[in-house]
Design an enzyme around this catalytic site. Structure first.
Site, PDB file in Angstrom:
ATOM      1  N   LEU A  41      36.902  68.071  37.425  1.00  0.00           N
ATOM      2  CA  LEU A  41      36.708  69.259  38.371  1.00  0.00           C
ATOM      3  C   LEU A  41      35.360  69.464  38.768  1.00  0.00           C
ATOM      4  O   LEU A  41      35.076  69.915  39.930  1.00  0.00           O
ATOM      5  CB  LEU A  41      37.122  70.521  37.631  1.00  0.00           C
ATOM      6  CG  LEU A  41      38.522  70.533  36.905  1.00  0.00           C
ATOM      7  CD1 LEU A  41      38.890  71.936  36.333  1.00  0.00           C
ATOM      8  CD2 LEU A  41      39.418  70.072  38.029  1.00  0.00           C
ATOM      9  N   ASP A  90      25.621  68.476  32.333  1.00  0.00           N
ATOM     10  CA  ASP A  90      26.772  68.068  31.548  1.00  0.00           C
ATOM     11  C   ASP A  90      26.007  67.160  30.283  1.00  0.00           C
ATOM     12  O   ASP A  90      24.720  67.078  30.427  1.00  0.00           O
ATOM     13  CB  ASP A  90      27.552  67.030  32.446  1.00  0.00           C
ATOM     14  CG  ASP A  90      29.071  66.633  31.975  1.00  0.00           C
ATOM     15  OD1 ASP A  90      29.750  67.057  32.555  1.00  0.00           O
ATOM     16  OD2 ASP A  90      29.247  66.228  30.810  1.00  0.00           O
ATOM     17  N   ALA A 110      27.216  64.368  29.166  1.00  0.00           N
ATOM     18  CA  ALA A 110      27.197  62.953  29.943  1.00  0.00           C
ATOM     19  C   ALA A 110      26.184  62.828  30.965  1.00  0.00           C
ATOM     20  O   ALA A 110      26.072  63.881  31.981  1.00  0.00           O
ATOM     21  CB  ALA A 110      28.772  62.405  30.058  1.00  0.00           C
ATOM     22  N   ASP A 131      23.367  69.805  26.206  1.00  0.00           N
ATOM     23  CA  ASP A 131      24.817  70.167  25.149  1.00  0.00           C
ATOM     24  C   ASP A 131      25.086  71.257  24.973  1.00  0.00           C
ATOM     25  O   ASP A 131      24.246  72.161  24.653  1.00  0.00           O
ATOM     26  CB  ASP A 131      24.497  69.406  23.779  1.00  0.00           C
ATOM     27  CG  ASP A 131      25.549  69.364  22.850  1.00  0.00           C
ATOM     28  OD1 ASP A 131      26.228  69.932  23.018  1.00  0.00           O
ATOM     29  OD2 ASP A 131      25.589  68.562  21.988  1.00  0.00           O
ATOM     30  N   GLY A 137      32.106  73.469  31.854  1.00  0.00           N
ATOM     31  CA  GLY A 137      31.820  72.353  30.484  1.00  0.00           C
ATOM     32  C   GLY A 137      32.745  72.888  29.368  1.00  0.00           C
ATOM     33  O   GLY A 137      33.309  73.894  29.391  1.00  0.00           O
ATOM     34  N   SER A 158      42.159  79.168  30.963  1.00  0.00           N
ATOM     35  CA  SER A 158      43.200  78.387  31.007  1.00  0.00           C
ATOM     36  C   SER A 158      44.610  78.877  30.935  1.00  0.00           C
ATOM     37  O   SER A 158      44.603  79.950  30.086  1.00  0.00           O
ATOM     38  CB  SER A 158      42.929  77.223  29.729  1.00  0.00           C
ATOM     39  OG  SER A 158      44.288  76.336  29.967  1.00  0.00           O
ATOM     40  N   HIS A 189      46.797  78.010  29.111  1.00  0.00           N
ATOM     41  CA  HIS A 189      47.048  77.915  27.600  1.00  0.00           C
ATOM     42  C   HIS A 189      46.688  79.030  26.564  1.00  0.00           C
ATOM     43  O   HIS A 189      47.052  79.114  25.494  1.00  0.00           O
ATOM     44  CB  HIS A 189      46.422  76.613  26.964  1.00  0.00           C
ATOM     45  CG  HIS A 189      46.732  75.509  27.595  1.00  0.00           C
ATOM     46  ND1 HIS A 189      48.064  74.616  27.001  1.00  0.00           N
ATOM     47  CD2 HIS A 189      46.196  74.737  28.718  1.00  0.00           C
ATOM     48  CE1 HIS A 189      48.237  73.641  27.976  1.00  0.00           C
ATOM     49  NE2 HIS A 189      47.366  73.456  28.785  1.00  0.00           N
ATOM     50  N   TYR A 238      42.559  75.203  21.457  1.00  0.00           N
ATOM     51  CA  TYR A 238      41.946  75.342  22.901  1.00  0.00           C
ATOM     52  C   TYR A 238      42.241  76.657  23.653  1.00  0.00           C
ATOM     53  O   TYR A 238      41.421  77.141  23.981  1.00  0.00           O
ATOM     54  CB  TYR A 238      42.439  73.915  23.698  1.00  0.00           C
ATOM     55  CG  TYR A 238      42.159  74.220  24.940  1.00  0.00           C
ATOM     56  CD1 TYR A 238      41.052  73.754  25.526  1.00  0.00           C
ATOM     57  CD2 TYR A 238      43.190  74.270  25.972  1.00  0.00           C
ATOM     58  CE1 TYR A 238      40.742  73.772  26.974  1.00  0.00           C
ATOM     59  CE2 TYR A 238      42.909  74.413  27.375  1.00  0.00           C
ATOM     60  CZ  TYR A 238      41.540  74.032  27.504  1.00  0.00           C
ATOM     61  OH  TYR A 238      41.352  74.293  29.104  1.00  0.00           O
ATOM     62  N   LYS A 250      39.721  79.723  24.667  1.00  0.00           N
ATOM     63  CA  LYS A 250      39.705  80.180  26.084  1.00  0.00           C
ATOM     64  C   LYS A 250      39.742  81.879  26.012  1.00  0.00           C
ATOM     65  O   LYS A 250      39.224  82.574  26.862  1.00  0.00           O
ATOM     66  CB  LYS A 250      40.443  79.675  27.139  1.00  0.00           C
ATOM     67  CG  LYS A 250      40.314  78.079  27.294  1.00  0.00           C
ATOM     68  CD  LYS A 250      39.157  78.006  28.076  1.00  0.00           C
ATOM     69  CE  LYS A 250      38.512  76.554  28.400  1.00  0.00           C
ATOM     70  NZ  LYS A 250      37.289  76.253  29.015  1.00  0.00           N
TER      71      LYS A 250
END
Ligand code: 15L
Length: 285
Positions: free
Chosen positions: A27, A52, A54, A69, A90, A129, A131, A154, A158
């Site tokens: 995203l 990020d 990464a 992080d 993130g 989300s 979820h 998860y 959220k």
């Protein structure tokens, strides 16, 4: 959690400095691509910081890259310095054992809001989300005003993020639009996706709307395309000016038979495959 203490749709926010977390993820890449012409001294965003955990291999010259992080509080405080608005993509994006969710999505969101408070950041667009309400039955029509029914750690994380958004608005005036995103993938893949799909272009439209609208206070909206069989209310879309333009329906013939086994939680509940994950074995330190 119902968090519709929002009011009017407005004009654009003034130009400013934007931070995108999770910038190396799918995203993040889609959003950065869409924003590329909006960055510069005379553009909507004078400065865009992308972050990020990464490495960000495809960074553009106009992007200020910071590797960070979410669970590192000091690093997050440095990351938010000089930032007017954040799109927070993130964190952990799937259901996993609690320990991983806790670091990225609980501590990470705490660090984000604390850093935002300290830096004077005015707006958060939060990737929440569907979820959060993943334990409603498929086909049931759900709105942000209805009680949360998370389908896993998860989803609970959220819901925590939405709670932080509410508290940081009421106490410190930081505005948040929480986007309860559906399935943000190139194309819908199964029958559930006919209801839950959010196309990449509609995701960009939604995020732009959430960034640009004024006086949003603390608002939660579902993020879904104009699927005629969607399960989620459009509540709040008019306030931020989101008008989806895509639909999963043309794929119906191709994917309507792709379903989880009849009678399974994955087939019954809105959260789909996440209902097939857990309980997890204990993770020892
Ligand atoms: C999400 O929130 C997840 O980040 C993503 O991995 C998908 O599971 C999506 O929801 C979905 O519900 O399809």
């Amino acid at each position: 959690m119902s968090s519709q203490n929002s009011s009017t749709q407005g004009a654009l926010l003034p130009k400013g400095r934007l931070l995108i977390t999770g910038a190396a993820g799918a995203l993040g890449r889609v959003l950065r691509e869409a924003l590329v012409n909006d960055i510069g001294p005379d553009r909507e965003w004078t400065h865009v910081r992308v972050s990020d955990r990464a490495a960000i291999a495809d960074a553009r010259p106009q992007e200020d890259v910071v590797i960070c992080d979410l669970a590192d509080r000091e690093a997050m405080e440095r990351l938010l310095v000089g930032v007017d608005a954040v799109v927070h993509l993130g964190g952990q994006a799937v259901e996993t054992p609690f320990e991983g969710i806790c670091e990225a999505n609980i501590k990470g969101v705490f660090n984000l809001y604390e850093a935002a408070r300290l830096s004077g950041c005015k707006r958060v667009v939060m990737a929440s989300s569907n979820h959060v309400t993943g334990c409603y039955d498929q086909g049931e029509f759900v709105s942000p005003e209805m009680p949360a029914r998370p389908d896993g750690y998860y989803g609970v994380s959220k819901l925590f993020a939405e709670g932080m958004a509410s508290m940081y608005f009421d106490r410190y005036g930081i505005e948040t639009v929480s986007l309860r995103l559906g399935s943000v993938i190139p194309k819908a893949e199964d029958r559930r996706g006919l209801s839950t799909w959010l196309s990449y272009p509609d995701f960009v439209r939604l995020t732009h709307a959430a960034l640009r609208a004024t006086n949003v206070r603390n608002t939660t909206v579902y993020g879904v395309s104009a699927n005629p069989h969607k399960w989620w209310s459009e509540s709040g879309w008019d306030k931020i000016g989101y008008v989806p333009q895509d639909s999963a329906e043309p794929l119906r013939a191709e994917i309507q038979d792709k379903v989880f086994p009849e009678g399974s939680m994955m087939a019954k509940k809105q959260g789909g495959s996440f209902l097939g994950l857990g309980p997890f074995p204990r993770v020892d330190a």
